[in-house]
Design a protein around this motif. Structure first.
Motif, PDB file in Angstrom:
ATOM      1  N   LEU A  20      29.052  39.942  20.578  1.00 55.27           N
ATOM      2  CA  LEU A  20      29.653  39.050  19.590  1.00 55.27           C
ATOM      3  C   LEU A  20      28.568  38.263  18.854  1.00 55.27           C
ATOM      4  O   LEU A  20      28.657  38.052  17.635  1.00 55.27           O
ATOM      5  N   HIS A  21      27.548  37.797  19.564  1.00 58.01           N
ATOM      6  CA  HIS A  21      26.427  37.119  18.901  1.00 58.01           C
ATOM      7  C   HIS A  21      25.799  38.038  17.865  1.00 58.01           C
ATOM      8  O   HIS A  21      25.450  37.612  16.756  1.00 58.01           O
ATOM      9  N   PHE A  29      22.932  32.157  16.719  1.00 54.97           N
ATOM     10  CA  PHE A  29      21.975  31.309  16.035  1.00 54.97           C
ATOM     11  C   PHE A  29      22.538  30.792  14.718  1.00 54.97           C
ATOM     12  O   PHE A  29      22.915  31.568  13.839  1.00 54.97           O
ATOM     13  N   VAL A  30      22.592  29.480  14.594  1.00 53.02           N
ATOM     14  CA  VAL A  30      22.974  28.848  13.334  1.00 53.02           C
ATOM     15  C   VAL A  30      21.735  28.808  12.449  1.00 53.02           C
ATOM     16  O   VAL A  30      20.719  28.236  12.848  1.00 53.02           O
ATOM     17  N   PRO A  31      21.758  29.412  11.272  1.00 55.92           N
ATOM     18  CA  PRO A  31      20.539  29.480  10.452  1.00 55.92           C
ATOM     19  C   PRO A  31      19.891  28.124  10.193  1.00 55.92           C
ATOM     20  O   PRO A  31      18.679  27.984  10.302  1.00 55.92           O
ATOM     21  N   THR A  32      20.714  27.133   9.853  1.00 58.42           N
ATOM     22  CA  THR A  32      20.151  25.803   9.568  1.00 58.42           C
ATOM     23  C   THR A  32      19.493  25.217  10.807  1.00 58.42           C
ATOM     24  O   THR A  32      18.394  24.656  10.751  1.00 58.42           O
ATOM     25  N   ARG A  79      17.011  40.784  19.957  1.00 61.06           N
ATOM     26  CA  ARG A  79      15.657  40.637  19.410  1.00 61.06           C
ATOM     27  C   ARG A  79      15.644  40.940  17.916  1.00 61.06           C
ATOM     28  O   ARG A  79      14.985  40.233  17.132  1.00 61.06           O
ATOM     29  N   ASP A  80      16.384  41.968  17.536  1.00 65.21           N
ATOM     30  CA  ASP A  80      16.386  42.366  16.129  1.00 65.21           C
ATOM     31  C   ASP A  80      17.024  41.287  15.255  1.00 65.21           C
ATOM     32  O   ASP A  80      16.499  40.946  14.190  1.00 65.21           O
ATOM     33  N   VAL A  81      18.166  40.756  15.680  1.00 66.84           N
ATOM     34  CA  VAL A  81      18.852  39.720  14.891  1.00 66.84           C
ATOM     35  C   VAL A  81      17.949  38.506  14.697  1.00 66.84           C
ATOM     36  O   VAL A  81      17.760  38.015  13.571  1.00 66.84           O
ATOM     37  N   LEU A  82      17.395  38.025  15.798  1.00 67.91           N
ATOM     38  CA  LEU A  82      16.559  36.819  15.702  1.00 67.91           C
ATOM     39  C   LEU A  82      15.274  37.099  14.919  1.00 67.91           C
ATOM     40  O   LEU A  82      14.842  36.278  14.093  1.00 67.91           O
ATOM     41  N   SER A  83      14.667  38.249  15.143  1.00 66.50           N
ATOM     42  CA  SER A  83      13.420  38.565  14.446  1.00 66.50           C
ATOM     43  C   SER A  83      13.642  38.673  12.944  1.00 66.50           C
ATOM     44  O   SER A  83      12.846  38.153  12.141  1.00 66.50           O
TER      45      SER A  83
END
Length: 506
Positions: free
Chosen positions: A32-33, A234-237, A142-146
């Protein structure tokens, strides 16, 4: 359990989501994340590329993922007993209204609603590029955050587990580590502990990555030295703000380290230059003493060449007096240098205070006579002999008497006296004059090597050369103390104490 008090449907089983295994909940949240993260980035990309038609559908995907995540985190609200849910068109119960109620009560750790432009604060200038390390055992995480971090302008490296993370930070200079807590082989706790235990790595800030039910574990990481934490999804802001704050602290620390190293190098260079200067000064001064001594000796033997008239003798006496003064200044400078570096050793021997004062007074008697000054001495009766370096102490008294005579006007008086110290284990030597006096603010400065420079630059000439500096160091080398009392316009009293027996280290 009695029939009168039947269990409620909520209490009959463990509450949601505690009824589900923690690992199962973790495994459900992870995709879901990822769905939420990819939907956000695709929506932003569609906005930037002008393909706004895709944005509404991507928003629906993101909202659905958010809704499911709310259910996993909090569970559905309990229904009143006997309540039934209407069936949907496919026969299943509808929980839409319940889901929306839960979503409205969820803490704002999830991405807010709205178009991508409202999720992220866009800075007016691009932030400085940093090298970040993302550590997570899940490839899509890892891919999403990177990708998100690269969109913010950073360079990113990844590690699949804790061991790879430690190998990476030892091989490259990272500005920040984003570290997942739950990983196989070597979890986030172990990585954080090793980072903070290593002197070469402990300065790297660490941001922990955690799900909502891991916040207690995150607090433990903060106590272990982590800089901050980021909740999933992860909230972008929030991601930009916390990463930016950590990087700014890192840059500030790096600036302090560079400045400290620069100061250290400058200080080492300054010390080396001072040593070179002192060595050169000592060499020049030492070499000046030999020819100057020859000049004085030659002038003193002029008498053997024939009688001198009054004018010639006066000029010769002035020249000899000036030469001896200069020689004394040279000797003082050399002795001060030796005392400062500990190269001068005192030659202790029994010394008579009476004879010491008499010898010093005799040495300056002609100078006092030339200025028509009264020069007297007073030594207390029955003073015991003491251990000291007679030559150094005589020079101390001569320096003090010479200064007193120089700054006392004609017709004045200079007196040297000795008395027992109040502690019964020392002697107190004093030189009194009726001269112009010394301002209180100069009492300490006149004994320092560079204090004379300040005094002369200020238009005040309170002593000659380094005589008082030598006096202070010679007295302190004996284990004593020197000081001054003075009233401007009335005179001064220079006093110093000398122990009867040498103290340890003196």
């Amino acid at each position: 359990m009695t029939a009168e008090n039947p269990p409620s449907p909520r209490s009959a089983a463990a509450p949601w989501p505690a009824a589900l295994p923690a690992q199962y909940l973790h495994d459900l949240r992870t995709p879901l994340h990822q769905i939420i993260g990819y939907a956000e980035m695709l929506a932003e990309q569609a906005e930037e590329e002008g393909q706004r038609g895709f944005v509404p559908d991507l928003e629906k995907i993101r909202a659905a993922g958010r809704q499911l995540l709310v259910l996993l985190n909090n569970g559905p609200e309990p229904m009143p007993e006997g309540t039934t849910l209407p069936a949907s068109r496919n026969g299943s119960s509808s929980v839409r209204s319940s889901n929306m109620a839960v979503a409205s009560a969820t803490p704002s750790v999830l991405p807010p609603e709205g178009p991508p432009s409202a999720w992220e604060l866009r800075p007016s200038a691009a932030p400085p590029v940093a090298l970040l390390l993302v550590v997570d055992d899940n490839e899509m995480n890892r891919d999403v955050l990177s990708r998100r971090l690269r969109m913010q302008g950073h360079r990113v490296a990844v590690a699949e587990n804790g061991r790879q993370a430690m190998e990476s930070v030892r091989a490259r200079d990272f500005d920040l580590v984003l570290l997942d807590i739950l990983m196989p082989e070597m979890d986030g706790y172990a990585v954080l502990e090793q980072l903070k235990a290593d002197e070469t790595l402990r300065h790297i800030p660490v941001v922990m990555i955690s799900a909502l039910d891991e916040l207690e574990n995150t607090a433990r990481c903060i106590e272990m030295g982590a800089e901050d934490y980021l909740p999933k999804p992860f909230v972008p802001t929030l991601l930009k703000a916390r990463v930016g704050a950590c990087l700014e602290k890192k840059r500030a620390r790096d600036r302090e380290v560079r400045l400290f190293e620069q100061l250290r190098q400058n200080y080492a260079r300054l010390q080396e230059l001072e040593r070179q200067r002192d060595d050169l000064t000592q060499m020049i001064v030492h070499d000046l003493r030999t020819p100057l001594t020859s000049v004085i000796t030659g002038m003193q033997t002029l008498d053997v060449l024939g009688d001198l008239n009054a004018g010639q003798r006066e000029m010769m006496d002035l020249a000899i007096g000036g030469g001896e003064t200069l020689l004394g200044m040279i000797n003082d400078l050399l002795d001060v240098e030796k005392l400062e570096c500990g190269a001068m050793e005192l030659e202790h021997a029994p010394v008579s205070a009476d004879e010491l004062v008499a010898a010093a007074v005799l040495q300056v008697a002609s100078l006092a006579e030339s200025k028509t000054l009264s020069l007297d001495s007073s030594v207390a009766a029955d003073l015991p002999p003491f251990q000291g370096d007679e030559d150094k102490l005589r020079r101390v008294l001569v320096n003090l008497l010479g200064n007193a005579i120089k700054f006392t006007p004609a017709g004045g008086a200079v007196t040297a006296d000795v008395r027992p110290g109040a502690d019964g284990h020392s002697l107190v030597f004093s030189v009194r004059d009726t001269g112009e006096g010394i301002p209180p603010e100069a009492f300490e400065r006149i004994f320092e090597k560079f204090g004379q420079v300040e005094s002369r630059q200020g238009g005040r000439n309170m002593s000659t050369g380094l005589g008082l500096t030598f006096c202070k160091m010679a007295v302190e080398a004996h284990g004593g103390h020197i000081g001054v009392e003075s009233i401007p316009g009335e005179g001064s009293i220079f006093s110093f104490t000398i122990p009867l027996a040498p103290r340890d280290g003196a």
